[in-house]
Scaffold this motif. Structure first.
Motif, PDB file in Angstrom:
ATOM      1  N   PHE A  38      -3.563  -5.863  10.962  1.00  0.00           N
ATOM      2  CA  PHE A  38      -2.438  -6.424  10.005  1.00  0.00           C
ATOM      3  C   PHE A  38      -1.837  -7.684  10.409  1.00  0.00           C
ATOM      4  O   PHE A  38      -1.458  -8.278   9.566  1.00  0.00           O
ATOM      5  CB  PHE A  38      -1.395  -5.196   9.830  1.00  0.00           C
ATOM      6  CG  PHE A  38      -1.859  -3.963   9.547  1.00  0.00           C
ATOM      7  CD1 PHE A  38      -2.459  -3.757   8.255  1.00  0.00           C
ATOM      8  CD2 PHE A  38      -1.624  -2.610  10.388  1.00  0.00           C
ATOM      9  CE1 PHE A  38      -3.066  -2.576   8.114  1.00  0.00           C
ATOM     10  CE2 PHE A  38      -2.069  -1.509   9.956  1.00  0.00           C
ATOM     11  CZ  PHE A  38      -2.774  -1.607   8.878  1.00  0.00           C
ATOM     12  N   ILE A  39      -2.169  -8.110  11.727  1.00  0.00           N
ATOM     13  CA  ILE A  39      -1.801  -9.530  11.899  1.00  0.00           C
ATOM     14  C   ILE A  39      -2.634 -10.394  11.366  1.00  0.00           C
ATOM     15  O   ILE A  39      -2.173 -11.533  10.693  1.00  0.00           O
ATOM     16  CB  ILE A  39      -2.155  -9.666  13.625  1.00  0.00           C
ATOM     17  CG1 ILE A  39      -0.979  -8.735  14.503  1.00  0.00           C
ATOM     18  CG2 ILE A  39      -1.374 -10.985  13.998  1.00  0.00           C
ATOM     19  CD1 ILE A  39      -1.021  -8.902  15.861  1.00  0.00           C
ATOM     20  N   HIS A  40      -3.949 -10.003  11.484  1.00  0.00           N
ATOM     21  CA  HIS A  40      -5.045 -11.045  10.807  1.00  0.00           C
ATOM     22  C   HIS A  40      -4.746 -11.103   9.142  1.00  0.00           C
ATOM     23  O   HIS A  40      -4.757 -12.101   8.849  1.00  0.00           O
ATOM     24  CB  HIS A  40      -6.429 -10.595  11.107  1.00  0.00           C
ATOM     25  CG  HIS A  40      -7.316 -11.250  10.667  1.00  0.00           C
ATOM     26  ND1 HIS A  40      -7.584 -12.472  10.949  1.00  0.00           N
ATOM     27  CD2 HIS A  40      -8.240 -10.984   9.837  1.00  0.00           C
ATOM     28  CE1 HIS A  40      -8.593 -12.929  10.151  1.00  0.00           C
ATOM     29  NE2 HIS A  40      -8.981 -12.099   9.451  1.00  0.00           N
ATOM     30  N   ALA A  41      -4.470  -9.913   8.692  1.00  0.00           N
ATOM     31  CA  ALA A  41      -4.243 -10.019   7.200  1.00  0.00           C
ATOM     32  C   ALA A  41      -3.167 -10.431   6.879  1.00  0.00           C
ATOM     33  O   ALA A  41      -2.713 -10.482   5.700  1.00  0.00           O
ATOM     34  CB  ALA A  41      -4.643  -8.513   6.807  1.00  0.00           C
ATOM     35  N   ARG A  42      -1.975 -10.509   7.788  1.00  0.00           N
ATOM     36  CA  ARG A  42      -0.794 -11.077   7.461  1.00  0.00           C
ATOM     37  C   ARG A  42      -0.022 -10.143   6.514  1.00  0.00           C
ATOM     38  O   ARG A  42       0.435 -10.519   5.352  1.00  0.00           O
ATOM     39  CB  ARG A  42      -0.645 -12.307   6.725  1.00  0.00           C
ATOM     40  CG  ARG A  42      -1.478 -13.752   7.371  1.00  0.00           C
ATOM     41  CD  ARG A  42      -1.372 -13.463   8.819  1.00  0.00           C
ATOM     42  NE  ARG A  42       0.303 -13.960   9.088  1.00  0.00           N
ATOM     43  CZ  ARG A  42       0.714 -13.622  10.252  1.00  0.00           C
ATOM     44  NH1 ARG A  42       0.081 -12.883  11.204  1.00  0.00           N
ATOM     45  NH2 ARG A  42       2.252 -13.790  10.514  1.00  0.00           N
ATOM     46  N   LYS A  43       0.088  -8.929   6.868  1.00  0.00           N
ATOM     47  CA  LYS A  43       0.699  -7.730   6.116  1.00  0.00           C
ATOM     48  C   LYS A  43       1.899  -7.385   7.174  1.00  0.00           C
ATOM     49  O   LYS A  43       1.686  -6.380   7.902  1.00  0.00           O
ATOM     50  CB  LYS A  43      -0.306  -6.632   5.934  1.00  0.00           C
ATOM     51  CG  LYS A  43      -1.424  -7.036   4.999  1.00  0.00           C
ATOM     52  CD  LYS A  43      -2.255  -5.753   4.746  1.00  0.00           C
ATOM     53  CE  LYS A  43      -3.198  -5.931   3.619  1.00  0.00           C
ATOM     54  NZ  LYS A  43      -4.539  -4.937   3.423  1.00  0.00           N
ATOM     55  N   PRO A  44       2.889  -8.025   6.975  1.00  0.00           N
ATOM     56  CA  PRO A  44       4.141  -7.686   7.837  1.00  0.00           C
ATOM     57  C   PRO A  44       4.713  -6.378   7.969  1.00  0.00           C
ATOM     58  O   PRO A  44       4.921  -5.769   8.835  1.00  0.00           O
ATOM     59  CB  PRO A  44       5.115  -8.513   7.506  1.00  0.00           C
ATOM     60  CG  PRO A  44       4.814  -9.002   6.059  1.00  0.00           C
ATOM     61  CD  PRO A  44       3.255  -8.886   6.056  1.00  0.00           C
TER      62      PRO A  44
END
Length: 386
Positions: free
Chosen positions: A160-166
């Motif tokens: 989720f860090i890589h996919a930018r899903k906060p």
């Protein structure tokens, strides 16, 4: 040596499977190998007896917990630990009121999180299991029952860090905080861990941390004592006594320090190649840098240094395996693979040579809590190495 032997044999077992896994191309055979790895881990750690240290605190905690029917009427002050971990323990006790069953449940959850993580980021699961054992994994699988859950939950939030899903990232790590409050350190990393920092900037941090370690510069102690003098001067004596007792000076320049120096050197030499292997490797590279920086920077406090750096040991599990793909020449890969295998064995030996590591499996009979607690009190000051 005898206390460490079962752990060394497990490490060698994973090393042999890692070599075999690398040599086969058949997908079905690789799945069989991965299944063997998983079952071996569950057998070894899921059915362990009273080994290492923290069971001496967790067993009385488990005995004091109510069953589910009484749980919600129990004061939060009597829970004894974070709410998620407490609820898991209460639920386990309700199903089967036995501490070893609870330890098995925790191991099974940890294993599920590990396998999910390795399936995403590792091409060789046995190698990842071996690296896990050498770098914090034995402690996470025996002593740090709460901490391990939060760290492995964080490992599964990397995507989720890589996919930018906060929302997903903060949600899953808030869940991790329910098992160990140290997961609060993971929350701000969403904004920093994915970035591709300059190699020279990271190298400057590494050099500075090494200088602090080698020169024994007490930065953290000086800051804490200064703040204490301002806020609560009366506790300075107790803090001074604790810092002397928890001194990390014993780390010194040994094989462990040389490994960290080598890891930093290889990281900076092959940073470009590592980043090209997979997009998420920026995150794992930054985790390794954080591990090295925190370990060296706070080495004046042995416990603080170890606990903080452990939060980012997942970087080692991936980057050390990926370094095998960075060497151009086959002989260099073989030399590196031999170094990895030998060092993992030495590392595991250093961790497990203490008397309290004496392995027992409850399927084949183990001593009771009362028998073990006497032995524990005699040997609880034994220190692990490397």
């Amino acid at each position: 040596m005898i206390n460490a032997l079962p752990y060394i044999l497990l490490t060698i077992f994973y090393g042999v499977l890692a070599v075999y896994h690398h040599q086969i191309n058949d997908l079905l055979k690789r799945r069989y190998v991965n299944t063997i790895c998983i079952l071996a881990f569950l057998f070894f750690f899921g059915f362990r007896g009273f080994v290492f240290y923290d069971w001496a605190a967790y067993y009385p905690m488990f005995q004091a917990w109510p069953t589910l029917g009484e749980f919600f009427s129990t004061s939060i002050l009597k829970w004894g630990s974070e709410p998620g971990f407490t609820f898991l323990g209460v639920l386990s006790k309700t199903v089967f009121p036995n501490y070893h069953f609870f330890a098995f449940i925790c191991s099974a959850i940890n294993l599920t999180l590990m396998v999910r993580f390795f399936s995403k980021y590792s091409d060789n699961m046995p190698l990842s299991f071996m690296l896990f054992l050498a770098f914090s994994g034995i402690g996470l699988s025996t002593d740090l029952m709460r901490n391990s859950l939060s760290i492995l939950i964080f490992a599964n939030s990397v995507e989720f860090i890589h996919a930018r899903k906060p929302l997903q990232y903060f949600g899953i790590n808030l869940l991790g905080m329910m098992f160990h409050y140290s997961a609060v350190f993971f929350l701000p990393l969403y904004f920093f861990l994915h970035r591709s920092y300059s190699k020279w900037f990271l190298m400057a941090l590494f050099v500075a941390a090494n200088a602090i370690y080698l020169l024994h510069i007490p930065i953290l102690k000086s800051i804490i004592l200064m703040v204490t003098d301002i806020v609560a001067p009366s506790v300075r004596y107790y803090l001074d006594s604790y810092t002397k007792m928890d001194s990390g000076a014993g780390f010194g320049i040994g094989i462990g320090y040389l490994e960290r120096l080598l890891t930093g050197g290889l990281l900076f030499c092959y940073m470009g190649k590592l980043r090209s292997i997979r997009p998420e490797n920026n995150i794992f590279i930054n985790c390794v840098i954080l591990y090295l920086f925190l370990f060296l920077m706070f080495s004046e406090f042995r416990t603080v240094s170890a606990r903080l750096s452990n939060l980012f040991s997942l970087g080692y599990w991936i980057i050390w395996a990926d370094l095998l793909r960075c060497f151009t020449y086959r002989n260099n890969r073989l030399l590196y693979a031999a170094f990895v295998g030998i060092y993992c064995i030495l590392k595991v030996y250093g961790i497990c040579k203490v008397s309290l590591a004496n392995y027992e499996n409850i399927l084949f009979g183990s001593q009771s809590y009362n028998e073990h607690i006497v032995f524990f009190r005699q040997h609880s000051n034994d220190k692990t190495g490397i």
